[in-house]
Design an enzyme around this catalytic site. Structure first.
Site, PDB file in Angstrom:
ATOM      1  N   HIS A  78       0.824  -1.225   0.000  1.00 47.48           N
ATOM      2  CA  HIS A  78       0.000   0.000   0.000  1.00 47.48           C
ATOM      3  C   HIS A  78       0.852   1.267   0.000  1.00 47.48           C
ATOM      4  CE1 HIS A  78       0.077   0.273   4.560  1.00 47.48           C
ATOM      5  NE2 HIS A  78       0.016   1.554   4.262  1.00 47.48           N
ATOM      6  N   ASP A 131      -0.208  -7.517   1.754  1.00 45.37           N
ATOM      7  CA  ASP A 131       0.334  -6.147   1.731  1.00 45.37           C
ATOM      8  C   ASP A 131       1.864  -6.148   1.787  1.00 45.37           C
ATOM      9  OD1 ASP A 131       0.446  -3.410   1.729  1.00 45.37           O
ATOM     10  OD2 ASP A 131      -0.257  -3.166   3.792  1.00 45.37           O
ATOM     11  N   SER A 228       4.288   2.323   8.077  1.00 44.67           N
ATOM     12  CA  SER A 228       3.931   1.223   7.184  1.00 44.67           C
ATOM     13  C   SER A 228       5.126   0.725   6.382  1.00 44.67           C
ATOM     14  CB  SER A 228       2.845   1.664   6.205  1.00 44.67           C
ATOM     15  OG  SER A 228       1.616   1.698   6.865  1.00 44.67           O
TER      16      SER A 228
HETATM   17  C1  4AZ Z   1      -1.391   3.506   8.381  1.00 44.10           C
HETATM   18  O1  4AZ Z   1      -2.300   4.290   8.176  1.00 44.10           O
HETATM   19  C2  4AZ Z   1      -1.407   2.685   9.608  1.00 44.10           C
HETATM   20  N1  4AZ Z   1      -1.854   1.035  14.278  1.00 44.10           N
HETATM   21  C3  4AZ Z   1      -0.329   1.884   9.925  1.00 44.10           C
HETATM   22  C4  4AZ Z   1      -0.353   1.124  11.074  1.00 44.10           C
HETATM   23  C5  4AZ Z   1      -1.437   1.156  11.909  1.00 44.10           C
HETATM   24  C6  4AZ Z   1      -2.518   1.965  11.600  1.00 44.10           C
HETATM   25  C7  4AZ Z   1      -2.498   2.719  10.452  1.00 44.10           C
HETATM   26  C8  4AZ Z   1      -1.431   0.319  13.138  1.00 44.10           C
HETATM   27  O2  4AZ Z   1      -0.473   3.412   7.582  1.00 44.10           O
END
Ligand code: 4AZ
Length: 271
Positions: A78, A131, A228
């Site tokens: 993503h 992902d 992420s």
């Molecule tokens: C994000 O938006 C995201 N709490 C990544 C990790 C988490 C929530 C959102 C985990 O990229």
């Protein structure tokens, strides 16, 4: 995925126009509930960067990544979506990884161009399944800068195992991105915990087997937006990639990670 998508968009917009002005309160962490770490302790941790898209204040960082080979970096699929990058990834001319640099405002380490991008074609933006993506670097990292993914059945995946998540992401849930690398201690949670938290909604659907559930029962410690694609490490091995969740650090909404063993299997099978 809807939430992750919206958050990624917000990150893109914020990073491009507004300098990330407010420093994180000392009690927050990346990662929520975290603490600063020296990059020397996490040499496989890399930042994904595009200054064109995200501005230069924090070296263009927009996601995390982890080196599993000297020319091979894993990240989240993503992170490379058009919604995040504003263009197909191959059109992002200055897509690089930053290695060996903990403080993104400093100039240590190396910036390495991405030679090839492979995005898991089975990534499902609705459930968030699959992902992961693979970046091939234009020059190799040092041999000591790689971490091994834990294979299926490795004890590191057992619920209750202590794990550490790393990133330069939001430290408060309010868009306070870290300039220096941070880490947060979490625990591997059972699939049942995430199956209950995420039975299927706009946030995603927890799929045991290809995803991994981690956090703290009482909330508080977690990955967040901007983390992420970065690593979750237990017992010296890579067990997950930061993928999604509902908010950050909330009680009853653990972090969901792409299970590293599934990635390794998919790659071993020739992708
Ligand atoms: C994000 O938006 C995201 N709490 C990544 C990790 C988490 C929530 C959102 C985990 O990229």
């Amino acid at each position: 995925m809807r939430r992750t998508f919206a958050r990624a968009l917000a990150l893109a917009a914020t990073a491009a126009v507004i300098p990330l002005a407010s420093p994180a309160p000392a009690t927050a962490g990346v990662v929520i509930g975290g603490y600063p770490v020296d990059i020397a302790e996490a040499p496989w941790m890399v930042a994904l960067s595009s200054r064109d898209r995200f501005g230069g204040t924090r070296a263009g960082q927009f996601c995390g990544g982890v080196a599993i080979g000297r020319e091979t970096v894993l990240t989240a699929a993503h992170c490379l979506g058009e919604e995040v990058l504003g263009a197909p990834p191959r059109k992002v001319r200055d897509l690089r990884i930053v290695a060996g640099r903990g403080d993104l405002r400093a100039d240590g380490g190396k910036e390495i161009a991405v030679r090839d991008i492979w995005i898991n074609p089975r990534h499902d933006a609705y459930t968030n399944a699959g992902d992961f993506a693979v970046l091939t670097l234009s020059e190799p990292l040092d041999a000591g800068s790689v971490i091994r993914p834990a294979g299926a059945g490795d004890a590191a995946y057992k619920p209750g195992t202590g794990a550490v998540v790393y990133g330069w992401g939001d430290t408060t849930g309010n868009g306070d991105y870290a300039s220096s690398l941070r880490a947060s201690h979490v625990r591997v949670l059972s699939d049942a915990v995430c199956e209950e938290a995420y039975p299927g909604s706009a946030d995603g659907t927890y799929l045991a087997g290809s995803m991994l559930c981690a956090g703290e029962t009482g909330g508080g410690r977690d990955a967040c937006q901007g983390d992420s694609g970065g690593p979750l490490v237990a017992q010296g091995r890579l067990i997950g990639l930061v993928s999604w969740g509902s908010g950050c650090g909330r009680v009853g909404s653990p972090g969901v990670y792409t299970r590293a063993s599934g990635v390794a299997t998919a790659l071993g099978a020739g992708r």
